[in-house]
Design a protein around this motif. Sequence first.
Motif: not given
Length: 147
Positions: A58, A100, A133, A136
């Motif tokens: 990030e 997310e 993302e 994640h």
Amino acid sequence: MAHLKPVTKVSDKLRGMLNDAIAREIAVSIQYMWQHVQVIGVKGVAVQGQFKQTAIVEMKHAESIAERLWYLEGTPTTKPTPITVGDSLKEFLEHDVKAEEDAILLYKQIIKQAQDEGDITTAFMFKEILEDEEEHHDLFTTMLEEV
Ligand SMILES: [Fe+2]
Ligand SMILES: [Fe+2]
């Protein structure tokens, strides 16, 4: 340092969206790092490294978006969006899944806006970030199922 003149011109709207993205990248980078620090218990130890690794990804997102925004004659924000760490592993993961999801929604909007403005590079960059993302989101969702 003065701005170098960019070849690609973009709207204030897109620059604002890039700053929204930076604000949330800084926030989750701190959020995941503090979760890495605060995680406890046997289950916590097993997943500690995941928080740290994700936090680093990030931070790299924040940096590359900031570089792009600077090139587009915008100044990157230093202010994160609200950071929600949580008090248990389950709470950590609930906050993270939400974070997310928010990222995925915002980055799809940015890709569309950048494409509409002919800013192919920003669109491409956010397609790559969007992939991270989604990974994640998948990771945190899977972890949440096991808690
Ligand atoms: Fe990110
Ligand atoms: Fe992420």
